[in-house]
Write an enzyme that holds these catalytic residues in place. Structure first.
Site, PDB file in Angstrom:
ATOM      1  CB  SER A   1      40.048 -14.615 -59.385  1.00 23.23           C
ATOM      2  OG  SER A   1      40.650 -13.863 -58.360  1.00 23.23           O
TER       3      SER A   1
ATOM      4  CG  PHE B   1      35.205 -24.496 -56.718  1.00 26.98           C
ATOM      5  CD1 PHE B   1      36.520 -24.052 -56.742  1.00 26.98           C
ATOM      6  CD2 PHE B   1      34.295 -23.874 -57.553  1.00 26.98           C
ATOM      7  CE1 PHE B   1      36.923 -23.022 -57.582  1.00 26.98           C
ATOM      8  CE2 PHE B   1      34.677 -22.835 -58.402  1.00 26.98           C
ATOM      9  CZ  PHE B   1      35.997 -22.422 -58.423  1.00 26.98           C
TER      10      PHE B   1
ATOM     11  CG  ASN C   1      32.627 -25.005 -50.495  1.00 26.72           C
ATOM     12  OD1 ASN C   1      32.577 -23.779 -50.563  1.00 26.72           O
ATOM     13  ND2 ASN C   1      32.002 -25.806 -51.342  1.00 26.72           N
TER      14      ASN C   1
ATOM     15  NE  ARG D   1      51.868   5.882 -24.765  1.00 23.65           N
ATOM     16  CZ  ARG D   1      53.123   6.298 -24.649  1.00 23.65           C
ATOM     17  NH1 ARG D   1      53.957   5.703 -23.804  1.00 23.65           N
ATOM     18  NH2 ARG D   1      53.548   7.302 -25.387  1.00 23.65           N
TER      19      ARG D   1
ATOM     20  CG  ASP E   1      44.844   4.658 -34.703  1.00 22.30           C
ATOM     21  OD1 ASP E   1      45.789   5.424 -34.452  1.00 22.30           O
ATOM     22  OD2 ASP E   1      43.654   5.017 -34.740  1.00 22.30           O
TER      23      ASP E   1
ATOM     24  CD  GLU F   1      41.420 -21.605 -48.967  1.00 20.48           C
ATOM     25  OE1 GLU F   1      40.300 -21.946 -49.391  1.00 20.48           O
ATOM     26  OE2 GLU F   1      42.351 -22.386 -48.765  1.00 20.48           O
TER      27      GLU F   1
ATOM     28  CG  HIS G   1      36.645  -8.641 -49.464  1.00 23.31           C
ATOM     29  ND1 HIS G   1      36.246  -8.953 -48.191  1.00 23.31           N
ATOM     30  CD2 HIS G   1      35.885  -7.583 -49.859  1.00 23.31           C
ATOM     31  CE1 HIS G   1      35.284  -8.118 -47.824  1.00 23.31           C
ATOM     32  NE2 HIS G   1      35.047  -7.279 -48.813  1.00 23.31           N
TER      33      HIS G   1
HETATM   34  C1  LIG Z   1      50.360 -16.584 -49.156  1.00 19.91           C
HETATM   35  C2  LIG Z   1      49.507 -17.231 -50.180  1.00 19.91           C
HETATM   36  C3  LIG Z   1      49.307 -18.601 -50.160  1.00 19.91           C
HETATM   37  C4  LIG Z   1      48.548 -19.222 -51.138  1.00 19.91           C
HETATM   38  N1  LIG Z   1      48.401 -20.601 -51.098  1.00 19.91           N
HETATM   39  C5  LIG Z   1      47.785 -21.226 -52.150  1.00 19.91           C
HETATM   40  C6  LIG Z   1      47.737 -22.651 -52.217  1.00 19.91           C
HETATM   41  O1  LIG Z   1      48.190 -23.354 -51.289  1.00 19.91           O
HETATM   42  N2  LIG Z   1      47.195 -23.241 -53.304  1.00 19.91           N
HETATM   43  C7  LIG Z   1      46.675 -22.508 -54.333  1.00 19.91           C
HETATM   44  O2  LIG Z   1      46.215 -23.109 -55.301  1.00 19.91           O
HETATM   45  N3  LIG Z   1      46.691 -21.149 -54.288  1.00 19.91           N
HETATM   46  C8  LIG Z   1      47.229 -20.489 -53.233  1.00 19.91           C
HETATM   47  N4  LIG Z   1      47.276 -19.103 -53.202  1.00 19.91           N
HETATM   48  C9  LIG Z   1      46.782 -18.358 -54.327  1.00 19.91           C
HETATM   49  C10 LIG Z   1      45.472 -17.638 -54.095  1.00 19.91           C
HETATM   50  O3  LIG Z   1      44.425 -18.541 -54.021  1.00 19.91           O
HETATM   51  C11 LIG Z   1      45.298 -16.611 -55.218  1.00 19.91           C
HETATM   52  O4  LIG Z   1      46.249 -15.611 -54.974  1.00 19.91           O
HETATM   53  C12 LIG Z   1      43.903 -16.047 -55.281  1.00 19.91           C
HETATM   54  O5  LIG Z   1      43.016 -16.994 -55.781  1.00 19.91           O
HETATM   55  C13 LIG Z   1      43.832 -14.786 -56.128  1.00 19.91           C
HETATM   56  O6  LIG Z   1      44.467 -14.964 -57.347  1.00 19.91           O
HETATM   57  P1  LIG Z   1      45.520 -13.879 -57.880  1.00 19.91           P
HETATM   58  O7  LIG Z   1      46.499 -13.637 -56.820  1.00 19.91           O
HETATM   59  O8  LIG Z   1      46.010 -14.366 -59.177  1.00 19.91           O
HETATM   60  O9  LIG Z   1      44.706 -12.568 -58.046  1.00 19.91           O
HETATM   61  P2  LIG Z   1      43.751 -12.133 -59.306  1.00 19.91           P
HETATM   62  O10 LIG Z   1      42.822 -13.232 -59.578  1.00 19.91           O
HETATM   63  O11 LIG Z   1      44.620 -11.659 -60.403  1.00 19.91           O
HETATM   64  O12 LIG Z   1      43.005 -10.936 -58.664  1.00 19.91           O
HETATM   65  C14 LIG Z   1      43.553  -9.611 -58.557  1.00 19.91           C
HETATM   66  C15 LIG Z   1      42.447  -8.655 -58.134  1.00 19.91           C
HETATM   67  O13 LIG Z   1      41.433  -8.641 -59.118  1.00 19.91           O
HETATM   68  C16 LIG Z   1      40.175  -8.932 -58.562  1.00 19.91           C
HETATM   69  N5  LIG Z   1      39.372  -9.668 -59.516  1.00 19.91           N
HETATM   70  C17 LIG Z   1      39.691 -10.795 -60.192  1.00 19.91           C
HETATM   71  N6  LIG Z   1      38.675 -11.175 -60.976  1.00 19.91           N
HETATM   72  C18 LIG Z   1      37.690 -10.264 -60.824  1.00 19.91           C
HETATM   73  C19 LIG Z   1      36.380 -10.097 -61.353  1.00 19.91           C
HETATM   74  N7  LIG Z   1      35.860 -10.957 -62.217  1.00 19.91           N
HETATM   75  N8  LIG Z   1      35.656  -9.042 -60.954  1.00 19.91           N
HETATM   76  C20 LIG Z   1      36.142  -8.177 -60.067  1.00 19.91           C
HETATM   77  N9  LIG Z   1      37.370  -8.274 -59.499  1.00 19.91           N
HETATM   78  C21 LIG Z   1      38.131  -9.305 -59.896  1.00 19.91           C
HETATM   79  C22 LIG Z   1      40.460  -9.736 -57.318  1.00 19.91           C
HETATM   80  O14 LIG Z   1      39.416  -9.641 -56.369  1.00 19.91           O
HETATM   81  C23 LIG Z   1      41.734  -9.064 -56.834  1.00 19.91           C
HETATM   82  O15 LIG Z   1      41.412  -7.928 -56.106  1.00 19.91           O
HETATM   83  C24 LIG Z   1      47.971 -18.458 -52.180  1.00 19.91           C
HETATM   84  C25 LIG Z   1      48.142 -17.074 -52.171  1.00 19.91           C
HETATM   85  C26 LIG Z   1      48.891 -16.449 -51.195  1.00 19.91           C
HETATM   86  C27 LIG Z   1      49.066 -14.967 -51.222  1.00 19.91           C
END
Ligand SMILES: Cc1cc2nc3c(=O)[nH]c(=O)nc-3n(C[C@H](O)[C@H](O)[C@H](O)COP(=O)(O)OP(=O)(O)OC[C@H]3O[C@@H](n4cnc5c(N)ncnc54)[C@H](O)[C@@H]3O)c2cc1C
Lengths: 390, 247
Positions: free
Chosen positions: A141, A239, A243, A271, A339, A366, A369
């Site tokens: 993130s 970014f 978008n 069903r 469900d 992307e 949430h």
């Molecule tokens: C199938 C798949 C394909 C993907 N493809 C790409 C791609 O092509 N290119 C690419 O660059 N990336 C890709 N991603 C990566 C994706 O963008 C990241 O997984 C995403 O940005 C979240 O990062 P993270 O998984 O490290 O979660 P984290 O950032 O570690 O987040 C974990 C949790 O903490 C929460 N959180 C984090 N920071 C805060 C905060 N400040 N306040 C409150 N809550 C917070 C988040 O909402 C989440 O619930 C892909 C991911 C998946 C699963």
């Protein structure tokens, strides 16, 4: 049963002839080629290469980009394409989002003339596949603190670091990689055969099984001078790509939700329990009418945002709202549909569980949430709450 | 270089449920599609052009709503699209054939393709009827075509199996499945279709001598059979195998 899309507020009547024709073309292709084969693709954990070719032949990759062999469609048409692809599978839509919005778009917007000429026409036909490397193992993130570095040499750049979760990575011919050069985030084009570059596939996903997800590893990866994207620096680069992709996802999620709604409606009507179709019970009707309500609102959100994109009159928080809302309701619709299907809902004979598992990824990538919630929170209050440094 | 005309018809979606209102089929809420066998005809026409060169015109007869079928044909790659404009409602077969034959003449057609039957009436009369009006050869239910400059070699079902037929142009060919899946449109084609203008073709007014007195729905299907209890298993299995042919 042929697919009949829910269109309660007659959004179709707002679409142009061209948009409808593009939508129907993709809709028929998904019915013919994707839905009959998707479960096998998921079981095998592959993105079928024919889909890449077909998407290229239909000419839908990089849909809203103009020139350099790109389709030059409206953002609304791009949204409709995403919607139909994701009705098939979120992995398929992911392929198209990454190719168009995350790999073609930065070259189109920030690339040199030579880079555009070299890559875009072949990416539009699907001959070249692209990927987008932003996320790192320790920076999801919070990509601004990424550690992948670029160093300028006499005759090129040296990249070191690793990216993770990269869609299309292993099958990509080129990667648009974001790395820090003298402390500033810059975009670089890395080709698959560049020395010191590898893209091993990540295995074991329960979600987006028909999409390839990879690591990108750069170990003294040397690339020529002309591979830097000259016209952008800072987080604005990645970014802007996000978008566009997030906008497409706001439509895509509606496609997945429609698939789940459709299946739930048909199942509920056929069903029989306690002598009557379960569709005749008020609790089930309540679920179906809730789905209809949320899909209809989501459609209007996506459609209106598309118009704003086409007019060039939008701001990023509007996209955050649409991505967040539509993925959220799609995931909830998938759960409620599961469900309604009872035990059958867990079988791969129905699309429900696949969409549900897929949407868990879509909710996270992307911008998670909650990251979108924080973006909206900052918009409302003027106070950023991503970190404790205020 | 051959002037190819392909006849395409807009018909109600084959999955549409058609209601009868005041003795007439109510088509006001129907989704319209291109008749599926005409899609095969389009494919053959495009292959003909690709094989020997020439120009393909998609021609329809009907009200303005039928332009959608023409635009869809344009998106697949036909060169020109044309329509004989008639009002909504019943036009009898003889008039249709006369008007289409005139339109084919005015387009300079040397070969005319169409589907073996339209999905709405299933009559299969248009192709042979147009051939009759033009005084051309007529070959129906064709499953394969080999193209040469002024002639064609066609495959057609025959009582003994298949017949290979040679014909010199001009001719009217009605098409069955067989020449491969009809091609899909692409975005470039759709962009072309958006800009394409439908040629409206004037023909003489042909008064038909038939009229529809009334439409009625097909008879309701008799209710299905139902069985309860394990003692019927063998009978049900037998029926599924011998009558329903599903196992
Ligand atoms: C199938 C798949 C394909 C993907 N493809 C790409 C791609 O092509 N290119 C690419 O660059 N990336 C890709 N991603 C990566 C994706 O963008 C990241 O997984 C995403 O940005 C979240 O990062 P993270 O998984 O490290 O979660 P984290 O950032 O570690 O987040 C974990 C949790 O903490 C929460 N959180 C984090 N920071 C805060 C905060 N400040 N306040 C409150 N809550 C917070 C988040 O909402 C989440 O619930 C892909 C991911 C998946 C699963």
């Amino acid at each position: 049963m042929p697919y009949e899309a829910l269109d309660f507020y007659d959004v179709d009547s707002l679409l142009t002839e061209e948009e409808l024709m593009v939508r129907d073309m993709v809709r028929e292709w998904v019915d013919d080629k994707v839905i009959p084969n998707i479960e096998q693709a998921c079981r095998d954990g592959v993105f079928p290469d024919e889909w890449r070719q077909d998407l290229g032949e239909m000419g839908v990759l990089g849909a809203p980009l103009k020139g350099y062999g790109c389709p030059g469609l409206s953002y609304t048409a791009y949204g409709l394409i995403c919607q139909e692809l994701e009705r098939g599978d979120s992995g398929l839509r992911s392929f198209a989002s990454v190719q168009g919005s995350l790999a073609m778009y930065p070259i189109w917007d920030f690339g040199s003339e030579e880079q555009k000429e070299k890559y875009l026409p072949k990416m539009a036909t699907g001959e070249y596949v692209g990927c987008f490397g932003l996320t790192e193992p320790d920076y999801g993130s919070n990509p601004g603190d990424m550690i992948t570095r670029a160093e300028e040499l006499e005759d090129g750049f040296l990249l070191n670091g690793a990216k993770m979760w990269i869609t299309n990575g292993t099958i990509a011919d080129l990667a648009v990689v974001w790395a820090k050069l003298d402390g500033k985030i810059r975009g670089f084009i890395v080709e698959k055969d560049d020395e010191g570059f590898s893209a091993p596939e990540m295995k074991g996903k329960h979600s987006l099984k028909a999409s390839v997800t990879s690591e990108l590893v750069f170990q003294d990866c040397k690339i020529p001078k002309d591979r830097i994207l000259p016209n952008v620096s800072g987080l604005r680069g990645p970014f802007s790509c996000l978008n566009n992709a997030r906008y497409g996802i706001s439509w895509g999620a509606i496609g997945a939700a429609q698939a789940c709604f459709n299946s739930a409606k048909e199942y509920a009507l056929s069903r029989i329990q306690f002598d009557h179709p379960i569709a005749s019970y008020q609790l089930v009707q309540n679920k179906l009418s809730w789905m209809l309500r949320e899909i209809t609102k989501g459609q209007l959100l996506a459609y209106h945002l598309g118009k704003k994109k086409d007019e060039g009159n939008w701001f990023p928080e509007q996209i955050s709202l649409a991505k967040m809302n539509n993925v959220d309701i799609a995931l909830e619709i998938a759960r409620v549909a599961r469900d309604i299907h009872g035990a059958n809902g867990i079988l791969d004979e129905y699309p429900i569980m696949r969409h549900m598992a897929n949407l868990e990824s879509v909710k996270t990538y992307e911008g998670t949430h909650d990251i979108h919630n924080l973006i909206l929170g900052r918009y409302i209050t003027g106070i950023q709450s991503f970190t404790r440094k205020l | 270089m051959v002037e190819i005309v392909v006849l395409v018809k807009q018909v109600p979606d084959t999955n549409a449920k058609i209601e009868i209102k005041d003795g007439r089929a109510d088509l006001s809420m129907i989704k319209w599609i291109t008749s599926p066998y005409d899609e095969y005809a389009l494919e053959v026409a495009l292959q003909h052009k690709e094989a020997v060169g020439g120009s393909v015109t998609a021609l329809t007869l009907g009200p303005a709503r039928c332009d959608k079928t023409l635009k869809d044909a344009k998106a697949l790659g036909v060169d020109k699209i044309a329509r004989v404009d008639v009002d909504e409602g019943y036009v009898d077969s003889l008039s249709i054939q006369s008007m289409l034959a005139e339109a084919c003449k005015s387009l300079g057609a040397e070969v005319v393709y169409c589907g073996k039957a339209a999905a709405d009436t299933n009559a299969g009369s248009t192709g042979p009827g147009v051939a009759e009006k033009l005084g051309w050869a007529s070959i129906a239910n064709v499953t394969n075509v080999v193209f040469a400059d002024n002639s064609l070699e066609l495959m057609q079902p025959a009582p003994e199996g298949q017949a290979k037929i040679g014909v010199n142009l001009p001719a009217v060919i009605t098409c069955d499945k067989g020449m491969g899946e009809p091609r899909r449109a692409n975005v470039k084609g759709i962009m072309m279709a958006k800009r394409a203008v439908v040629d409206l073709i004037e023909t003489g007014n042909f008064e038909g001598n038939t009229s529809v007195i009334e439409h009625t729905s097909p008879p309701q299907k008799p209710p299905g059979k139902s069985y309860e209890g394990s003692e019927h298993v063998s009978e049900v299995v037998k029926l599924l195998r011998d009558e329903a042919n599903v196992i």
